[in-house]
Design a protein around this motif. Sequence first.
Motif, PDB file in Angstrom:
ATOM      1  N   LEU A   1       0.839  -1.189   0.000  1.00  0.00           N
ATOM      2  CA  LEU A   1       0.000   0.000   0.000  1.00  0.00           C
ATOM      3  C   LEU A   1       0.879   1.245   0.000  1.00  0.00           C
ATOM      4  CD1 LEU A   1      -2.492  -1.152   2.793  1.00  0.00           C
ATOM      5  CD2 LEU A   1      -2.561  -1.674   0.341  1.00  0.00           C
TER       6      LEU A   1
ATOM      7  N   GLY B   1      -0.813   5.482  -4.158  1.00  0.00           N
ATOM      8  CA  GLY B   1      -1.769   5.232  -5.235  1.00  0.00           C
ATOM      9  C   GLY B   1      -2.545   3.957  -5.009  1.00  0.00           C
ATOM     10  N   THR B   2      -2.889   3.290  -6.105  1.00  0.00           N
ATOM     11  CA  THR B   2      -3.629   2.032  -6.040  1.00  0.00           C
ATOM     12  C   THR B   2      -2.777   0.948  -5.389  1.00  0.00           C
ATOM     13  OG1 THR B   2      -4.791   2.632  -8.075  1.00  0.00           O
ATOM     14  CG2 THR B   2      -4.831   0.305  -7.444  1.00  0.00           C
ATOM     15  N   PRO B   3      -3.371   0.101  -4.537  1.00  0.00           N
ATOM     16  CA  PRO B   3      -2.592  -1.001  -3.951  1.00  0.00           C
ATOM     17  C   PRO B   3      -1.922  -1.841  -5.033  1.00  0.00           C
ATOM     18  CG  PRO B   3      -4.700  -0.800  -2.840  1.00  0.00           C
ATOM     19  CD  PRO B   3      -4.744   0.144  -4.009  1.00  0.00           C
ATOM     20  N   GLN B   4      -0.681  -2.218  -4.785  1.00  0.00           N
ATOM     21  CA  GLN B   4       0.088  -3.002  -5.740  1.00  0.00           C
ATOM     22  C   GLN B   4       0.092  -4.466  -5.331  1.00  0.00           C
ATOM     23  OE1 GLN B   4       1.383  -1.411  -8.589  1.00  0.00           O
ATOM     24  NE2 GLN B   4       0.032   0.139  -7.680  1.00  0.00           N
TER      25      GLN B   4
ATOM     26  N   ASP C   1      -9.992 -11.151  -7.479  1.00  0.00           N
ATOM     27  CA  ASP C   1     -11.171 -10.347  -7.790  1.00  0.00           C
ATOM     28  C   ASP C   1     -12.476 -11.126  -7.643  1.00  0.00           C
ATOM     29  OD1 ASP C   1     -10.055  -7.793  -8.423  1.00  0.00           O
ATOM     30  OD2 ASP C   1      -9.290  -8.638 -10.291  1.00  0.00           O
TER      31      ASP C   1
ATOM     32  N   GLY D   1     -14.301   1.030  -2.154  1.00  0.00           N
ATOM     33  CA  GLY D   1     -13.793   0.341  -3.334  1.00  0.00           C
ATOM     34  C   GLY D   1     -14.312  -1.071  -3.496  1.00  0.00           C
TER      35      GLY D   1
ATOM     36  N   ASN E   1      -9.340  -8.546  -3.231  1.00  0.00           N
ATOM     37  CA  ASN E   1      -8.954  -7.181  -3.588  1.00  0.00           C
ATOM     38  C   ASN E   1      -9.875  -6.140  -2.968  1.00  0.00           C
ATOM     39  OD1 ASN E   1      -6.570  -7.511  -4.999  1.00  0.00           O
ATOM     40  ND2 ASN E   1      -7.573  -7.749  -6.984  1.00  0.00           N
TER      41      ASN E   1
ATOM     42  N   ARG F   1      -8.597  -3.080  -0.505  1.00  0.00           N
ATOM     43  CA  ARG F   1      -8.991  -1.671  -0.639  1.00  0.00           C
ATOM     44  C   ARG F   1      -9.655  -1.144   0.636  1.00  0.00           C
ATOM     45  NH1 ARG F   1      -9.833  -3.544  -6.128  1.00  0.00           N
ATOM     46  NH2 ARG F   1     -11.958  -4.220  -5.649  1.00  0.00           N
TER      47      ARG F   1
ATOM     48  N   ASP G   1      -6.890  -0.446   2.973  1.00  0.00           N
ATOM     49  CA  ASP G   1      -6.138   0.717   2.511  1.00  0.00           C
ATOM     50  C   ASP G   1      -6.884   2.002   2.845  1.00  0.00           C
ATOM     51  OD1 ASP G   1      -3.936   1.957   1.286  1.00  0.00           O
ATOM     52  OD2 ASP G   1      -5.001   2.093  -0.629  1.00  0.00           O
ATOM     53  N   TRP G   2      -8.199   2.002   2.687  1.00  0.00           N
ATOM     54  CA  TRP G   2      -8.997   3.177   3.053  1.00  0.00           C
ATOM     55  C   TRP G   2      -8.866   3.457   4.546  1.00  0.00           C
ATOM     56  CZ3 TRP G   2     -12.677   4.859   6.364  1.00  0.00           C
ATOM     57  CH2 TRP G   2     -13.336   6.052   6.046  1.00  0.00           C
TER      58      TRP G   2
END
Length: 442
Positions: free
Chosen positions: A160, A163-166, A174, A265, A341, A345, A348-349
């Motif tokens: 994290l 930007g977007t999680p890698q 997904d 997300g 995923n 997210r 991460d938020w």
Amino acid sequence: MRPVLFAFSALLLAPAAAAQTQPAAPASQPAQADPAFTARLGELLGILNGTGDYASFFAPGFRANVPKDKFDATTARLIASNGKPSAILGVAQATPWQGVVRVQFASGVALMQLTIDPAAPHQVAGLVVRGFESAEKTLPEVERALAALHGDTGYAIARLGTGTPQLIAGRNADKPYAIGSAFKLVILAELVRATNAGERKWDDLVTLDGSPLPSGGYMRQPKGTQVSLRELATQMISISDNSATDVLLKTLGRQKVEAMMPVLGIADPARNRPFLSTLDMFKLKGVPGLADKYLALDEAGRRALLDGEVAGLPLILIDQTSFQKKIPNRIDTLEWFESPNDLVRVMDWLRRNTDGPTGADARAVLSKNAGLGPDARGKWQWVGYKGGSEPGVMNMTYLLQARNGDWYAVTGSWNDLQRDVEQGRFAGLMGKAAELSAPPAP
């Protein structure tokens, strides 16, 4: 989400106040086990296998908190998931009266915190399962083991940043899975949003209104009892208290929580609308015919059913045996669903919106139960965790800060429509994944 509370870090619980007063040895002088501790340790395998003397082994406080039938049921679940315990592999001694014992089960190693009363007759005052270890030594070995489990598994390991999680590693990352009580992270996120916005404060008090509640610490509290949002959130996340969850969901508002899903997300928020409370779920799965009726409706019809018939059903109508059988019950259609995923997210938020002093309350809630054994926990500077389970379902999700300051998310889900999952095995694999994902210490 189980009718009987499941908390990964505390499968067996009892007060251990007497032992807690004993000071730990200085770091330079490792603690030595008292002979009484060693003697009780020698009896532990028999107790776990059901051949020991429960009454003489455990102190009165333990027996009052965990009656023999409850203890036997818990050990039976451990053995069903992990095979029989066969050996004591070692002890990390914290004090002469307390240590973390490594117990070999057929499919993994359990880490059990054993606490002995210093006063004669030196009975066991506390026994807590702190985690599981797996035999896998590398991340590819863990990934192969996860893929080989029966049913269906998905996981994601992501770094994290700004930007977007890698994604570092993943499988079916997904694909939505049933996640059990990990859905409670969405409720926590709405509380974080509301407190950050100044709409609420962590110390705001909620007054219980006497509405029926599911299992948990507030189920039998009298009408008029007041409890803070901080306490409710702590209990919801740290021990997955279902009653605290439902009080918090009602207080924050179902639609407010639903509105957080796209913000976080979650790719398919419609699948989780209406956003069910734990009591909603117990009623839908435990009252004959109700699930079919609910699933046949559109979203508006489901909302009307929840607000009307479902809300009015007394708890006595819930068939508890349907949960006790440990058979998966509509976990593909009636649950909370998020992909690995999605959960990356979500974490991460939470990371980004709890940064700095204003986020200390939320991070304290999220980190109270690390969900990891001591070896894995020691690899990280900070650990946040939430998991969930019901028959056929298990999820474990971590937010991790490395010792170099970098952030990671590790999450995995296991679903099987036909039979229950082995919680100890999965916990061991996810704990090992978290341990092996840590970058080298600076």
